[in-house]
Write an enzyme that holds these catalytic residues in place. Structure first.
Site, PDB file in Angstrom:
ATOM      1  N   SER A 107      78.888  19.884 -83.321  1.00 28.08           N
ATOM      2  CA  SER A 107      78.670  19.693 -84.769  1.00 28.08           C
ATOM      3  C   SER A 107      79.683  19.343 -85.824  1.00 28.08           C
ATOM      4  O   SER A 107      80.354  19.162 -85.652  1.00 28.08           O
ATOM      5  CB  SER A 107      77.556  20.701 -85.417  1.00 28.08           C
ATOM      6  N   ASP A 214      67.481  16.865 -81.598  1.00 28.91           N
ATOM      7  CA  ASP A 214      68.498  17.332 -82.261  1.00 28.91           C
ATOM      8  C   ASP A 214      68.240  16.518 -83.994  1.00 28.91           C
ATOM      9  O   ASP A 214      68.164  15.210 -83.819  1.00 28.91           O
ATOM     10  CB  ASP A 214      70.151  17.236 -82.458  1.00 28.91           C
ATOM     11  N   HIS A 244      69.699  21.529 -81.937  1.00 29.05           N
ATOM     12  CA  HIS A 244      70.880  21.150 -82.300  1.00 29.05           C
ATOM     13  C   HIS A 244      72.049  22.134 -81.677  1.00 29.05           C
ATOM     14  O   HIS A 244      72.964  21.711 -81.141  1.00 29.05           O
ATOM     15  CB  HIS A 244      70.988  21.289 -84.453  1.00 29.05           C
TER      16      HIS A 244
END
Length: 269
Positions: A107, A214, A244
């Site tokens: 991320s 996601d 995610h």
């Protein structure tokens, strides 16, 4: 779970807490780069998988995150965070000279890892990006256009189809559950542009992992950035229905197997 050692380093904005999951005779090093609002302690299972495969694992809590110093989730310049991560890499290499170093960024950590590879790519042997904030990510621009940043914390349900993951996240006192901060959003937008202009990583092996459901970092936006960064040569694995955090998903055993297989291919014994 493997034993965890704790280190402290002087970072660019105060003391950094660094986790080490040691291996008695490692054949490679891994540096885990966590995402926004969380901390490296959430990666203990991934560290267990890696140490079980001959890897010594290091992971900092970024400034303003976890047990590191700094105002919570305030990042004014991601270049400073990259510099902090480089200090952790030097700690790992000093303990284990000569071993190949793999960076795994998730991320926001994918943004940091991508920029790290542009700055220090000749020191890496492989790069792994999981749900990376790279390419086209609309959230910063959308929030920065508002007079006031809304108090909309990350939904735990967006992380994984496994409800226990979201429950643990919601109960974790080291996770930030408040709103994003304007300087951090500005830093995100600026660094996305910096990476887009920064060129590709040449022949550095790159594995891209992403869930196709996601909703925090949508797949199509990341694709443009990953393909640009890799020079159009990534190894990619997209997981149907995954959200995610693919390392915490219901398909995580497949994700771990993909990661270890990639490392064995690009870093043979």
């Amino acid at each position: 779970m493997p034993h965890v050692r704790e280190h402290t380093l002087d970072g660019t904005h105060g003391t950094l807490a660094v986790h080490e999951w040691p291996h008695p005779a490692p054949r490679r090093l891994a540096l885990l780069v966590h995402g926004y609002g969380e901390h490296a302690g959430r990666y203990a299972e991934l560290a267990r998988v890696l140490t079980g495969h001959g890897t010594a694992v290091y992971a900092p809590d970024h400034a303003g995150h976890g047990r590191s110093a700094g105002e919570r989730v305030l990042v004014e310049d991601f270049e400073d965070v990259v510099t902090d991560v480089h200090a952790v890499a030097e700690l790992a290499r000093a303990a284990h000279p000569g071993l190949p170093l793999v960076m795994v960024g998730h991320s926001m950590g994918g943004l940091i890892a991508a920029r790290y590879a542009q700055r220090y790519g000749d020191e890496l042997s492989a790069l792994v990006l999981s749900g990376p904030v790279i390419g086209t990510w609309e959230l910063p621009g959308r929030l920065l256009a508002l007079d006031e940043i809304p108090d909309l914390p990350i939904s735990p349900a967006a992380l994984s189809r496994d409800p226990s993951v979201g429950a643990a996240y919601a109960a974790d006192p080291l996770v930030w559950h408040g709103p994003m901060k304007r300087p951090t959003l500005e830093a995100f937008a600026r660094t996305l542009e910096t990476i887009a202009r920064g060129g590709d990583v040449g022949r550095l092996p790159l594995l891209w992992l992403h869930g196709d459901d996601d909703r925090l970092v949508p797949l199509p936006g990341s694709r443009t950035g990953v393909e640009r960064l890799s020079g159009g040569r990534p190894t990619e694995r997209i997981y149907p229905g995954a959200r995610h955090e693919v390392f915490n998903e219901t398909c995580k055993e497949d994700v771990f197997a993909e990661l270890l297989g990639f490392l064995d291919r690009v870093l043979p014994r």
